[in-house]
Design a protein around this motif. Structure first.
Motif, mmCIF file in Angstrom:
data_model
loop_
_atom_site.group_PDB
_atom_site.id
_atom_site.type_symbol
_atom_site.label_atom_id
_atom_site.label_comp_id
_atom_site.label_asym_id
_atom_site.label_seq_id
_atom_site.Cartn_x
_atom_site.Cartn_y
_atom_site.Cartn_z
ATOM 1 N N ARG A 153 1.302 -0.819 0.201
ATOM 2 C CA ARG A 153 0.347 0.053 0.176
ATOM 3 C C ARG A 153 0.903 1.420 0.212
ATOM 4 O O ARG A 153 0.016 2.334 -0.316
ATOM 5 N N HIS A 154 2.111 1.406 0.373
ATOM 6 C CA HIS A 154 3.072 2.355 0.887
ATOM 7 C C HIS A 154 3.479 2.715 -0.220
ATOM 8 O O HIS A 154 3.635 3.565 -1.196
ATOM 9 N N ILE A 155 4.244 1.811 -1.164
ATOM 10 C CA ILE A 155 4.697 1.329 -2.841
ATOM 11 C C ILE A 155 3.776 2.042 -3.060
ATOM 12 O O ILE A 155 3.686 3.125 -4.745
ATOM 13 N N ALA A 156 2.141 1.719 -3.643
ATOM 14 C CA ALA A 156 1.399 2.135 -3.805
ATOM 15 C C ALA A 156 1.054 4.109 -4.261
ATOM 16 O O ALA A 156 0.615 4.597 -4.732
ATOM 17 N N SER A 157 1.557 4.449 -2.829
ATOM 18 C CA SER A 157 0.792 5.745 -2.699
ATOM 19 C C SER A 157 2.030 6.736 -2.722
ATOM 20 O O SER A 157 2.149 7.709 -3.564
#
Length: 269
Positions: A153-157
């Protein structure tokens, strides 16, 4: 926060609520007052947490969350999960902020006193301070002792910050969750076809750190830091407490958790 020298012992006694609790308190001088020091950082863990980790998945989620009391600061936690999806915090620290120096304080104590066994996986966001400590030349968190993975999720953010494309973000997430190299290659080709800069950006990270097909099963399916955020929600009511009160709150809440889980197990026998 000023702490008189006579109060440091009281602080440690407050933390060491029963035998073998491990606490490391760091203070710094109060300018102009020779007999007074200021709180700087504290790390603590409890024996049941150390023992419980031996029976959990060899996977630790680490995260920091802001404290909102008078003195501010940041709470670091290491979270684990057992085979029955029970979530447990195993170590805590209150520090000045999410800095490299603060993580350098927390992570070695975590390794030495809580997670000494080899083969542990650490999942985190891509914060530069965490990455810098985990990959330092003298780090205790390198293979084969430990393996680093990133939260999807942080990579996607971060992807949205750079490329601002919601449709391609979904393709990226599908690539990360792919369980076979063939499936991963399918989504990766789509990303490259849309914008080669995306795949160059992704290639800055080893695929084993973000793609499920390449993680050798070490993630146990944990692609995000949800277990950390669940605990952050549970501890949310304590984030306004003074530091000593917060430490004691962590003790009593964990005591209630262990008692409840023990009762649940006994009821099944």
């Amino acid at each position: 926060m000023g702490i008189g020298r006579s109060h440091i012992t009281s602080f440690l006694v407050g933390c060491s609520l029963y035998e073998c609790t491990w606490v490391q308190l760091v203070t710094q001088p109060w300018p102009g007052l020779a007999d007074t020091v200021m709180f700087h950082r504290v790390f603590w863990t409890f024996p049941p947490c150390i023992e419980a980790f031996k029976h959990c998945k060899p996977l630790i989620s680490i995260d920091g969350t802001h404290l909102y009391g008078k003195y501010g600061g940041t709470l670091f936690m290491a979270i684990v999960q057992d085979g029955n999806a029970n979530i447990l915090p195993i170590a805590f620290a209150v520090v000045e902020g999410e800095t490299k120096e603060a993580w350098l304080f927390f992570l070695p104590y975590l390794c030495h006193h809580v997670t000494p066994k080899p083969g542990v996986l650490v999942i985190s966001d891509r914060h530069k301070s965490i990455d810098g400590v985990l990959n330092a030349d003298d780090s205790l968190w390198k293979p084969l002792h430990a393996f680093q993975k990133f939260c999807t999720r942080h990579i996607a953010s971060n992807f949205m910050t750079h490329f601002k494309n919601k449709d391609l973000k979904k393709v990226l997430i599908n690539a990360a969750y792919s369980k076979s190299q063939w499936e991963f290659a399918h989504y990766f080709r789509r990303l490259r076809g849309e914008n080669e800069a995306i795949t160059k950006w992704l290639d800055e990270m080893p695929r084993s750190q973000w793609a499920q097909f390449a993680d050798e099963g070490r993630r146990f399916g944990h692609m995000t830091m949800n277990i950390s955020e669940c605990i952050s929600t549970v501890m949310k009511g304590s984030q306004n407490f003074p530091i000593m009160a917060f430490v004691k709150s962590s003790y009593f809440r964990l005591g209630e958790l262990f008692a409840r889980k023990s009762s649940e197990v006994l009821a099944q026998l």
